[in-house]
Design an enzyme around this catalytic site. Structure first.
Site, PDB file in Angstrom:
ATOM      1  N   ASP A  35      37.277  33.278  34.433  1.00 31.36           N
ATOM      2  CA  ASP A  35      38.673  33.647  34.233  1.00 31.36           C
ATOM      3  C   ASP A  35      39.405  33.794  35.566  1.00 31.36           C
ATOM      4  OD1 ASP A  35      37.839  36.148  35.226  1.00 31.36           O
ATOM      5  OD2 ASP A  35      37.490  36.949  33.218  1.00 31.36           O
ATOM      6  N   SER A  36      40.469  34.598  35.578  1.00 33.41           N
ATOM      7  CA  SER A  36      41.339  34.670  36.759  1.00 33.41           C
ATOM      8  C   SER A  36      40.695  35.313  37.972  1.00 33.41           C
ATOM      9  CB  SER A  36      42.619  35.424  36.422  1.00 33.41           C
ATOM     10  OG  SER A  36      42.332  36.752  36.028  1.00 33.41           O
ATOM     11  N   THR A  37      39.642  36.087  37.789  1.00 31.73           N
ATOM     12  CA  THR A  37      38.978  36.665  38.948  1.00 31.73           C
ATOM     13  C   THR A  37      38.279  35.596  39.779  1.00 31.73           C
ATOM     14  OG1 THR A  37      37.016  37.137  37.603  1.00 31.73           O
ATOM     15  CG2 THR A  37      38.620  38.907  37.862  1.00 31.73           C
TER      16      THR A  37
END
Length: 363
Positions: A35-37
Site C-alpha cells: 500500500d501507500s507506505t
C-alpha cells in the site's frame, strides 16, 4: 476513510543498529507489493481524480538529491527505501507504471527489481476499488514482468534470480477501514477472508519462483492523527486498534500454517510484529527520539489532521521530531527507524521466525 494504512512502525526500538551503507546488494533484486507506505510512484500514473497521490509539495521536501515529490507519502524516503538500503541498494526499486512509461521495465527488473505497491490498496479487490492497484493485480503485474524477463534472459536465469530475490509485502490496514463488522462472527469472517486472500497471493508468487518474503503486519492504525481527530481528547481509537491487533494475530497464525515448509518447500519468510513493536511506545515517544507522536507535521487544523498535506498546508520545521509526516503516514525518520528494527538480531527483534537480515542471507 481513504488510505488509512500501516504507518506506525517508526516508533519501534530505537536501540536498533544504524542504517546499512549502500554497497554490493546481498540479493539480486527486490520486488515490492503493498500500500501507500511502500508506494514510490505507481499511483501518480493511475487515471481518476480520486486516486490518492503524493505528487506535489510538501511531499518529498527532504528527498535526497533535491526536494521533489516522487509519489512517496513522506517528506523523503519511505520504509521500502530504507529496507532496500539495508539490502545494499541505493533505494527502493522504481514503480512498475513508471518503468512501463519509460520502457525500462526489464532492465530494472533484472538488476534492481520492481515496485508494484499502490496507495489505498488492500488485500481485497473491493478496498477503495477503482482508485488503486489491488494486491491481486500487483501479483498479475509481477507475472507479466516475469514473462518479459524470461523472453529477454531465459527462464533458467530468471528462475534463479527470482528465487534469490527479496519480496517485500505490506498491506491489510486499508481493508479494515472499508468494513464495519457488527458482531464477533463478522470479525472472524473478515479475518478468515483476509488471511485466505493474502496467503493465496503469497502462494501465487511462490508458484512463480519467489522464496524470500519479508511481510509487514498490521499496526495500531487507531493511533494515526486522522483517527485521533475523531476523539475529543485526541486519544487513540481502541476499537480500531483491537480490530488491527486481532488481524495481526490472525495473520501470524494463519500465515504460519499456509506457508509451512511441509506445504511450500524452500519458502522462507520474516513476519513483522509491528503492532506489539509500536503500541508500547506511544506512551513515551521521546524514547524513540520524537517530540511529537500524535500530530501531523504537514497539514492543517487540530492535530494537523483536518487538512491534507499540500503546498498550502502548515509545515513543521523539525520534521525528524515528528513520527507522522501527514495525517496517516510516517515521516522519513520514522521509516528509517522502522527499517533498522527489522534487521536487528537480538533481544529487540520484532520479526519472526527470523529477522529481515537473516532472511536476506538465506541460501
Amino acid at each position: 476513510m481513504k488510505d488509512l494504512v500501516l504507518v506506525l512502525l517508526g516508533l519501534v526500538f530505537v536501540g536498533a543498529v544504524g542504517a546499512s551503507a549502500v554497497g554490493r546488494p546481498v540479493v539480486p533484486a527486490m520486488f515490492v507489493l503493498g500500500d501507500s507506505t511502500l508506494d514510490v510512484g505507481n499511483n501518480n500514473h493511475l487515471p481518476g481524480k480520486d486516486v490518492p497521490r503524493a505528487n506535489e509539495p510538501f511531499y518529498g521536501i527532504d528527498f535526497p538529491g533535491g526536494a521533489k515529490a516522487t509519489g512517496r507519502f513522506s517528506n523523503g524516503y519511505n520504509i521500502a527505501d530504507f529496507i532496500a538500503r539495508h539490502l545494499g541498494f541505493e533505494r527502493s526499486p522504481l514503480a512498475y507504471l513508471v518503468l512501463k512509461s519509460r520502457n525500462y521495465l526489464i532492465p530494472s527488473a533484472l538488476t534492481r527489481g520492481v515496485s508494484y505497491a499502490s496507495a489505498g490498496s488492500g488485500i481485497l479487490d473491493s478496498t477503495n476499488a477503482g482508485k488503486n492497484i489491488p494486491l491481486s493485480k500487483q501479483v498479475q503485474y509481477f507475472a507479466s514482468t516475469k514473462a518479459e524477463m524470461e523472453v529477454a534472459w531465459g527462464s533458467r536465469k530468471v528462475s534463479k534470480l527470482i528465487a534469490s530475490s527479496f519480496f517485500l509485502l505490506g498491506t491489510g490496514s486499508n481493508d479494515l477501514f472499508q468494513t464495519r463488522p457488527k458482531s464477533q462472527a463478522d470479525v472472524a469472517a473478515l479475518y478468515a477472508t483476509l488471511v485466505s486472500n493474502y496467503s493465496a497471493a503469497i502462494i501465487d508468487l511462490y508458484g512463480m519462483g519467489a522464496r524470500k518474503f519479508g511481510i509487514i503486519n498490521t499496526g495500531p492504525v487507531g493511533c494515526v492523527p486522522r483517527v485521533r481527530l475523531l476523539n475529543a481528547t485526541g486519544a487513540c481509537n481502541d476499537g480500531m486498534n483491537r480490530l488491527a491487533a486481532g488481524l495481526a494475530t490472525a495473520f501470524k497464525s494463519g500465515l504460519a500454517t499456509a506457508l509451512a515448509p511441509t506445504r511450500l518447500p524452500g519458502l522462507k519468510y520474516s513476519l513483522v510484529d509491528s503492532f506489539a513493536g509500536s503500541q508500547a511506545n506511544f506512551d513515551n515517544p521521546q524514547a524513540a527520539g520524537f517530540l511529537n507522536a500524535d500530530r501531523a507535521c504537514c497539514g492543517s487544523g487540530r492535530l494537523g489532521a483536518e487538512g491534507k498535506c499540500t503546498r498550502n498546508a502548515t509545515l513543521c520545521s523539525h520534521r525528524d521530531a515528528y513520527a507522522f509526516f501527514d495525517n496517516v503516514h510516517p515521516s522519513q525518520r520514522a521509516a528509517e527507524l522502522s527499517a533498522q528494527a527489522l534487521f536487528v538480531d537480538g533481544p529487540t527483534q520484532i520479526t519472526t521466525p527470523i529477522s529481515f537480515k537473516e532472511l536476506a542471507h538465506q541460501r
